[in-house]
Design a protein around this motif. Sequence first.
Motif, PDB file in Angstrom:
ATOM      1  N   GLY A  79     -16.075  25.583  40.838  1.00  0.00           N
ATOM      2  CA  GLY A  79     -15.305  26.823  40.694  1.00  0.00           C
ATOM      3  C   GLY A  79     -16.253  27.929  40.283  1.00  0.00           C
ATOM      4  N   ILE A 104     -21.757  33.207  38.127  1.00  0.00           N
ATOM      5  CA  ILE A 104     -22.360  33.527  36.823  1.00  0.00           C
ATOM      6  C   ILE A 104     -22.894  32.292  36.098  1.00  0.00           C
ATOM      7  CG2 ILE A 104     -20.071  33.568  35.692  1.00  0.00           C
ATOM      8  CD1 ILE A 104     -21.157  35.740  33.833  1.00  0.00           C
ATOM      9  N   ASN A 109     -14.904  25.749  34.963  1.00  0.00           N
ATOM     10  CA  ASN A 109     -14.035  26.727  34.322  1.00  0.00           C
ATOM     11  C   ASN A 109     -12.891  26.987  35.289  1.00  0.00           C
ATOM     12  OD1 ASN A 109     -12.780  28.805  33.044  1.00  0.00           O
ATOM     13  ND2 ASN A 109     -14.433  30.291  33.283  1.00  0.00           N
TER      14      ASN A 109
END
Length: 299
Positions: A172, A177, A234
């Motif tokens: 995901g 990032i 996440n």
Amino acid sequence: MDKQWAEVCCQVPAGLVDLLADFLVELSGNGVSIDNRALDTFTLDGIEELDTATVRAYFDPATDMAGQIAQIERFLGDNAAAFGGAPIPAPTVTLIRDEDWATGWRQHFVPTRIGRHLVIKPTWEPFAPEPGDQVIELDPGMAFGTGTHPTTRLCLEALETLGRPDRVLDVGTGSGILAIAAVRLGARQVIGTDIDPDAVIVAGENCALNGVEVELVTTPLALIPGRFDVVLANILAEDLVRMAGDLAAKVAAGGHLILSGILTEREAFVVEGFGRSGLALVAVSREGEWSCLVYRNEG
Ligand SMILES: C[S@@+](CC[C@H](N)C(=O)[O-])C[C@H]1O[C@@H](n2cnc3c(N)ncnc32)[C@H](O)[C@@H]1O
């Protein structure tokens, strides 16, 4: 001065949403938005349909708003009978500033220090790094992951405490990032995966911006070969528990699994869901209403 918009909000039977959205696009000459439900999952399988939905349209307030509202009310009145017959509430009109509507989030995205050395920096902001800083440049576009959300921050903090990982899997990946941070923290090989092909494109752009190499795929988790020193996910509680077996299977012996996107009220549900994963819960961190769990493969 910021441009203003008249936001027209209509609450209508779910079956009427598409028809109304088309009508409003035509009438306003602008896009519409359909409010999302707050779900604890990215997968819609087995989710009950709601009876009503909210559609918002945006008009230039200088236009004849009374005339526009009259047309919308006529459209709703004409269609009410075909969609249950119950009276449809009158649309509401709110004046909003352009920045609130389209780009307001940019104001809240400023260079942010996370953990000891990670700094997330919007591409458009200047920043003078301190010695040892690992700066990640980011333009999240439409993908999730600016580092301003507690779920991302908790993941980054947990990742930094684990030291230098060798192989990392970011499930995901969104804006990429976490994958970029893993490279910055010294990982030799990083794979980022997302079910959303658009997120993978944005993640690719962000990796290029940061000059880091991450293998970005839309491959389902179960089909990604190998095991990893750190697996990051996440996502949301329901999805994490549904994926518990596949996530645990990707963690190398002595490796860690970082789970985020968990509302604290759902923490026990996730702990129970990973109860038979064979992994040991070694750390829990919380920020606001969010929890992050770190598991270790003791095998
Ligand atoms: C909350 S965002 C996290 C983005 C970024 N990793 C971060 O921490 O900020 C969750 C991402 O997971 C993706 N996603 C949801 N379910 C997934 C699944 N089953 N497999 C892979 N990606 C998934 C979504 O498309 C979304 O980009």
